[in-house]
Design an enzyme around this catalytic site. Structure first.
Site: not given
Ligand code: PMT
Length: 200
Positions: A7-9
């Site tokens: 995923s990412n932030h």
């Protein structure tokens, strides 16, 4: 696998602020959202998705149903693992390679439609922000692009604040640093002006 994912932030705060700003400007809003931990603004229709393919499908359906303005602020992964294991992957060798395949690009697909709505993209960059953003606007055939430098501490991903520069074919404007809600409100005014001009 069933216990891990890439995923990412992104928190969804920028997108949700835009949905609230569009609602306050009088729009009927469809908010297509990946998994986030914040409540959706009231008075908007929410469609939850988990994959890039789902996001493309939900977006295409919303545009099919009739849509004047499409804003893409989601941080969609460019690649996904080629396969998803049914059982947890076991630790074996010191290194492992995970083949990735390209995801569909929702923004470019919507903008390429013959009946494309006024389409606004985002660009999350860490270097040469203006150059990469303008290149993205041209390549994806967008009417406007909102660029943010996501390497600046305290702004961009997951924070309550942001600073953006908006580009369109013959101009640009900078907004912030400010709260994401105030930036979204000002973006909506700017985008609304351009939408009105395009509608003649
Ligand atoms: O969610 P927050 O924590 O509030 O953070 C806000 C933000 C930093 C995520 C937001 O301001 C932002 O920059 N969103 C765009 C993030 C991104 O994926 O940018 P990009 O430069 O990689 O993608 C360019 C554009 O293509 C974006 O409009 C993106 O939505 C779209 N895209 C990208 C990949 C893909 N497979 N499909 C797409 O539609």
């Amino acid at each position: 696998d069933p216990v891990r994912y890439i995923s990412n932030h992104s928190s969804g705060k920028m997108g949700y602020a835009l949905a609230a700003a569009a609602r306050d400007a009088g729009a009927e809003v469809v908010l297509i959202s990946g998994p986030v931990a914040i409540p959706a603004p009231s008075g908007v229709e929410v469609r939850n998705v988990t994959t890039a393919a789902d996001m493309l499908q939900a977006s295409s359906e919303a545009v099919d149903a009739g849509c004047d303005l499409f804003i893409a602020s989601a941080a969609v992964a460019d690649y996904r693992p080629q396969s998803c294991e049914a059982d947890k992957i076991k630790k074996t060798s010191e290194q492992m390679a995970l083949p990735l395949v390209r995801n569909p690009d929702t923004l470019a697909t919507i903008a390429a439609r013959a009946d494309a709505p006024f389409t606004v993209g985002f660009a999350a960059e860490t270097t040469d922000v203006a150059r990469y953003a303008i290149d993205k606007m041209q390549r994806k055939k967008l009417r406007m692009i909102v660029a943010n430098d996501v390497s600046v501490p305290g702004l961009g991903f997951n924070s309550d604040n942001n600073a953006v520069t908006v580009f369109w074919p013959d101009g640009q404007a900078s907004i912030g640093p400010d709260s994401k809600q105030r930036i979204a409100d000002r973006l909506m005014v700017l985008i609304g002006d351009h939408l009105d001009q395009a509608a003649g």
